[in-house]
Design an enzyme around this catalytic site. Structure first.
Site, PDB file in Angstrom:
ATOM      1  N   SER A  92       0.914  -1.432   0.000  1.00 33.53           N
ATOM      2  CA  SER A  92       0.036  -0.236  -0.066  1.00 33.53           C
ATOM      3  C   SER A  92       1.158   1.215   0.030  1.00 33.53           C
ATOM      4  CB  SER A  92      -0.956   0.336   1.177  1.00 33.53           C
ATOM      5  OG  SER A  92      -1.575  -1.538   0.832  1.00 33.53           O
TER       6      SER A  92
HETATM    7  N1  SAH Z   1      -0.415  -4.352   3.811  1.00 33.35           N
HETATM    8  C1  SAH Z   1      -0.249  -4.887   2.320  1.00 33.35           C
HETATM    9  C2  SAH Z   1      -1.607  -5.213   1.787  1.00 33.35           C
HETATM   10  C3  SAH Z   1      -0.646  -6.140   0.848  1.00 33.35           C
HETATM   11  S1  SAH Z   1      -2.781  -6.519  -0.149  1.00 33.35           S
HETATM   12  C4  SAH Z   1       1.299  -4.568   2.023  1.00 33.35           C
HETATM   13  O1  SAH Z   1       1.323  -2.911   2.466  1.00 33.35           O
HETATM   14  O2  SAH Z   1       2.026  -4.773   1.595  1.00 33.35           O
HETATM   15  C5  SAH Z   1      -3.738  -6.754   0.252  1.00 33.35           C
HETATM   16  C6  SAH Z   1      -3.245  -8.352   0.448  1.00 33.35           C
HETATM   17  O3  SAH Z   1      -4.616  -9.434   1.151  1.00 33.35           O
HETATM   18  C7  SAH Z   1      -2.793  -9.540  -0.845  1.00 33.35           C
HETATM   19  O4  SAH Z   1      -1.363  -9.927   0.207  1.00 33.35           O
HETATM   20  C8  SAH Z   1      -3.677 -10.506  -0.418  1.00 33.35           C
HETATM   21  O5  SAH Z   1      -3.444 -11.610  -0.433  1.00 33.35           O
HETATM   22  C9  SAH Z   1      -4.375 -10.507   0.659  1.00 33.35           C
HETATM   23  N2  SAH Z   1      -5.451 -11.201   0.938  1.00 33.35           N
HETATM   24  C10 SAH Z   1      -6.708 -10.624   0.204  1.00 33.35           C
HETATM   25  N3  SAH Z   1      -8.583 -11.637   0.038  1.00 33.35           N
HETATM   26  C11 SAH Z   1      -6.994 -12.152   1.987  1.00 33.35           C
HETATM   27  C12 SAH Z   1      -7.704 -12.823   2.428  1.00 33.35           C
HETATM   28  N4  SAH Z   1      -9.573 -13.363   2.639  1.00 33.35           N
HETATM   29  N5  SAH Z   1      -7.923 -13.234   3.945  1.00 33.35           N
HETATM   30  C13 SAH Z   1      -6.001 -12.657   4.207  1.00 33.35           C
HETATM   31  N6  SAH Z   1      -5.747 -12.286   3.953  1.00 33.35           N
HETATM   32  C14 SAH Z   1      -5.845 -11.697   2.300  1.00 33.35           C
END
Ligand code: SAH
Length: 222
Positions: A74
């Site tokens: 993000s």
């Molecule tokens: N906070 C992270 C954001 C990553 S994007 C950063 O800044 O790096 C969102 C993430 O949520 C992705 O890695 C995706 O695989 C994960 N995700 C999507 N659906 C999910 C779920 N149901 N449970 C857990 N993680 C999930």
């Protein structure tokens, strides 16, 4: 100390530190984040260690970056703003849904007593765990799976942060929030509304829309 310090890059750690100072002043404070502990965490955590090697020169830019598997790390401002909104504290626990790169996890681990983080994509979870292990943070517990289906223990958290977007407000998470706790979650399709839910001491919930955001969709068992 950090294994990824050996990455090929023209920039020195001093350059990265300078870039972080600038990031905090120009992207984060300028947009109204004021919690000094959050700002300090954003200055301390080396974001460049969480981005893919071919994006190193973009590590401190004012936007999200691809981390593979169609997922993103993000935007720094969003990480800071969401973290501030859930009222971190050294005696509090937090559940993070969407470990992704592990960058937000690192920020949370400096500001909460304990971080429970759940990632759907096991490769990303492993990668994040590997990077975070180098920091020596002992207060992070990792799970792989659907964050909306997390195990019953611990039953409740002081804060919950969701970094992938469900189509509808995740009511099931409200039960996992302590009284006085805060839940932040982007809700919707394509462009979402960032919603901050607060549970008061009587257990009543109020929900505020903060601002529009764009997150990857929350995956459900398919
Ligand atoms: N906070 C992270 C954001 C990553 S994007 C950063 O800044 O790096 C969102 C993430 O949520 C992705 O890695 C995706 O695989 C994960 N995700 C999507 N659906 C999910 C779920 N149901 N449970 C857990 N993680 C999930």
């Amino acid at each position: 100390m950090f294994s990824r310090f050996s990455k090929k890059s023209d920039a020195s750690e001093k350059d990265y530190l300078r870039a972080r100072m600038k990031m905090v002043a120009q992207q984060i404070m300028a947009r109204g984040v004021t919690n000094p502990l959050v700002l300090e965490a954003m200055r301390q955590v080396p974001r460049h260690l969480f981005v893919p090697e071919n994006s190193l020169n973009l590590a401190y830019k004012d936007g999200p970056l691809s981390i593979g598997y169609n997922q993103t790390i993000s935007q720094p401002y969003i990480v800071a703003s969401m973290t501030e909104s859930i009222d971190p504290g050294p005696d509090k626990t937090v559940l993070e849904i969407g470990t992704g790169s592990g960058y937000q996890t690192a920020i949370l681990s400096r500001l909460f007593k304990k971080v429970y983080t759940v990632e759907y994509v096991s490769e990303l979870a492993e990668q994040a765990r590997g990077i975070l292990a180098n920091f020596g943070y002992g207060n992070i517990e990792f799970y792989v799976g659907d964050g909306l289906e997390i195990p019953e223990s611990p039953p409740e958290f002081d804060a919950i942060i969701v970094t992938a977007a469900p189509e509808k407000f995740p009511d099931s998470l409200v039960d996992r929030l302590n009284r006085g706790g805060k839940l932040i979650v982007p809700v919707g399709v394509d462009v979402q509304s960032l919603k901050l839910a607060s549970k008061n001491m009587e257990g009543r919930l109020s929900i505020k829309d903060l601002y529009p955001v764009r997150f990857v969709p929350l995956k459900r068992g398919d």
